[in-house]
Design a protein around this motif. Structure first.
Motif, PDB file in Angstrom:
ATOM      1  N   ALA A   2      -7.095  -8.420   1.474  1.00 33.62           N
ATOM      2  CA  ALA A   2      -6.264  -8.142   2.568  1.00 33.62           C
ATOM      3  C   ALA A   2      -5.637  -6.711   2.641  1.00 33.62           C
ATOM      4  O   ALA A   2      -5.718  -6.079   3.519  1.00 33.62           O
ATOM      5  N   ALA A   3      -5.461  -6.381   1.452  1.00 30.44           N
ATOM      6  CA  ALA A   3      -4.728  -4.977   1.250  1.00 30.44           C
ATOM      7  C   ALA A   3      -5.877  -4.060   1.463  1.00 30.44           C
ATOM      8  O   ALA A   3      -5.872  -2.978   1.955  1.00 30.44           O
ATOM      9  N   GLU A   4      -7.057  -4.399   0.713  1.00 28.57           N
ATOM     10  CA  GLU A   4      -8.231  -3.435   0.742  1.00 28.57           C
ATOM     11  C   GLU A   4      -8.759  -3.426   2.231  1.00 28.57           C
ATOM     12  O   GLU A   4      -9.336  -2.339   2.639  1.00 28.57           O
ATOM     13  N   ALA A   5      -8.788  -4.410   3.187  1.00 27.04           N
ATOM     14  CA  ALA A   5      -9.161  -4.469   4.485  1.00 27.04           C
ATOM     15  C   ALA A   5      -8.409  -3.460   5.029  1.00 27.04           C
ATOM     16  O   ALA A   5      -8.753  -2.731   5.909  1.00 27.04           O
ATOM     17  N   ILE A  53       0.926  -1.399  -0.010  1.00 22.83           N
ATOM     18  CA  ILE A  53      -0.075  -0.035   0.006  1.00 22.83           C
ATOM     19  C   ILE A  53       0.968   1.086  -0.201  1.00 22.83           C
ATOM     20  O   ILE A  53       1.853   1.297   0.561  1.00 22.83           O
ATOM     21  N   ARG A  54       0.657   2.160  -0.706  1.00 18.13           N
ATOM     22  CA  ARG A  54       1.343   3.447  -0.673  1.00 18.13           C
ATOM     23  C   ARG A  54       0.267   4.456  -0.106  1.00 18.13           C
ATOM     24  O   ARG A  54      -0.838   4.609  -1.019  1.00 18.13           O
ATOM     25  N   VAL A  55       0.657   5.319   0.339  1.00 21.29           N
ATOM     26  CA  VAL A  55      -0.399   6.428   1.003  1.00 21.29           C
ATOM     27  C   VAL A  55       0.181   7.765   0.558  1.00 21.29           C
ATOM     28  O   VAL A  55       1.147   8.203   0.948  1.00 21.29           O
ATOM     29  N   LYS A 110       2.152  14.007  -2.401  1.00 21.98           N
ATOM     30  CA  LYS A 110       3.221  13.307  -2.017  1.00 21.98           C
ATOM     31  C   LYS A 110       3.100  12.232  -1.324  1.00 21.98           C
ATOM     32  O   LYS A 110       2.119  12.070  -0.343  1.00 21.98           O
ATOM     33  N   GLU A 111       3.976  11.166  -1.402  1.00 17.95           N
ATOM     34  CA  GLU A 111       3.942   9.956  -0.728  1.00 17.95           C
ATOM     35  C   GLU A 111       4.109  10.202   0.835  1.00 17.95           C
ATOM     36  O   GLU A 111       5.148  10.709   1.066  1.00 17.95           O
ATOM     37  N   LEU A 112       3.256   9.929   1.766  1.00 25.05           N
ATOM     38  CA  LEU A 112       3.569  10.330   3.041  1.00 25.05           C
ATOM     39  C   LEU A 112       4.050   9.142   4.147  1.00 25.05           C
ATOM     40  O   LEU A 112       4.983   9.204   4.824  1.00 25.05           O
ATOM     41  N   ILE A 113       3.122   8.184   3.749  1.00 23.83           N
ATOM     42  CA  ILE A 113       3.359   6.754   4.496  1.00 23.83           C
ATOM     43  C   ILE A 113       3.742   5.597   3.768  1.00 23.83           C
ATOM     44  O   ILE A 113       3.266   5.584   2.752  1.00 23.83           O
ATOM     45  N   GLU A 142      -4.996   9.405   0.187  1.00 22.40           N
ATOM     46  CA  GLU A 142      -4.976   8.554  -1.335  1.00 22.40           C
ATOM     47  C   GLU A 142      -4.440   7.424  -0.965  1.00 22.40           C
ATOM     48  O   GLU A 142      -3.267   7.417  -0.639  1.00 22.40           O
ATOM     49  N   TYR A 143      -4.999   6.286  -1.163  1.00 23.42           N
ATOM     50  CA  TYR A 143      -4.485   5.117  -1.062  1.00 23.42           C
ATOM     51  C   TYR A 143      -4.316   4.252  -2.410  1.00 23.42           C
ATOM     52  O   TYR A 143      -5.153   4.164  -3.077  1.00 23.42           O
ATOM     53  N   VAL A 144      -3.173   3.760  -2.723  1.00 23.34           N
ATOM     54  CA  VAL A 144      -3.088   3.038  -3.793  1.00 23.34           C
ATOM     55  C   VAL A 144      -2.336   1.635  -3.581  1.00 23.34           C
ATOM     56  O   VAL A 144      -1.512   1.460  -2.699  1.00 23.34           O
ATOM     57  N   LYS A 145      -2.937   0.441  -4.157  1.00 23.09           N
ATOM     58  CA  LYS A 145      -2.541  -0.844  -3.998  1.00 23.09           C
ATOM     59  C   LYS A 145      -1.632  -1.107  -5.262  1.00 23.09           C
ATOM     60  O   LYS A 145      -1.931  -0.761  -6.166  1.00 23.09           O
ATOM     61  N   VAL A 146      -0.380  -1.584  -4.856  1.00 23.50           N
ATOM     62  CA  VAL A 146       0.541  -1.534  -5.747  1.00 23.50           C
ATOM     63  C   VAL A 146       1.090  -3.074  -5.941  1.00 23.50           C
ATOM     64  O   VAL A 146       1.303  -3.738  -4.812  1.00 23.50           O
ATOM     65  N   PRO A 147       0.610  -3.797  -6.947  1.00 27.37           N
ATOM     66  CA  PRO A 147       0.970  -5.315  -7.108  1.00 27.37           C
ATOM     67  C   PRO A 147       2.819  -5.620  -6.771  1.00 27.37           C
ATOM     68  O   PRO A 147       3.382  -4.563  -7.315  1.00 27.37           O
ATOM     69  N   VAL A 148       3.052  -6.809  -6.293  1.00 28.15           N
ATOM     70  CA  VAL A 148       4.441  -6.810  -5.999  1.00 28.15           C
ATOM     71  C   VAL A 148       4.673  -8.125  -6.459  1.00 28.15           C
ATOM     72  O   VAL A 148       3.940  -9.137  -6.528  1.00 28.15           O
ATOM     73  N   LYS A 149       5.736  -8.343  -7.407  1.00 28.76           N
ATOM     74  CA  LYS A 149       6.232  -9.238  -7.936  1.00 28.76           C
ATOM     75  C   LYS A 149       6.733 -10.513  -6.915  1.00 28.76           C
ATOM     76  O   LYS A 149       7.276 -10.038  -5.962  1.00 28.76           O
TER      77      LYS A 149
END
Length: 53
Positions: free
Chosen positions: A28-31, A5-7, A14-17, A45-52
């Motif tokens: 699980a990421a959405e929860a 998750i990117r916040v 700007k990415e804060l967290i 703003e929250y963004v789910k980023v896929p991880v390889k």
């Protein structure tokens, strides 16, 4: 697929967290995002980023 998750700040984009935790599923990421939204409504703003694997 795993996710991180990117916040971001809503006003500056700007990415804060940086969340280092890797979530095993999209659900699980959405929860985790929903839990964070309850603590800080209308702030980020929250963004789910896929991880390889």
């Amino acid at each position: 697929m795993k996710y991180k998750i990117r916040v971001y700040d809503l006003h500056t984009n700007k990415e804060l967290i940086k969340v280092d935790e890797v979530f095993e599923t999209k659900d699980a990421a959405e929860a985790a995002i929903e839990k964070h939204k309850l603590q800080y409504p209308d702030k980020y703003e929250y963004v789910k980023v896929p991880v390889k694997n």
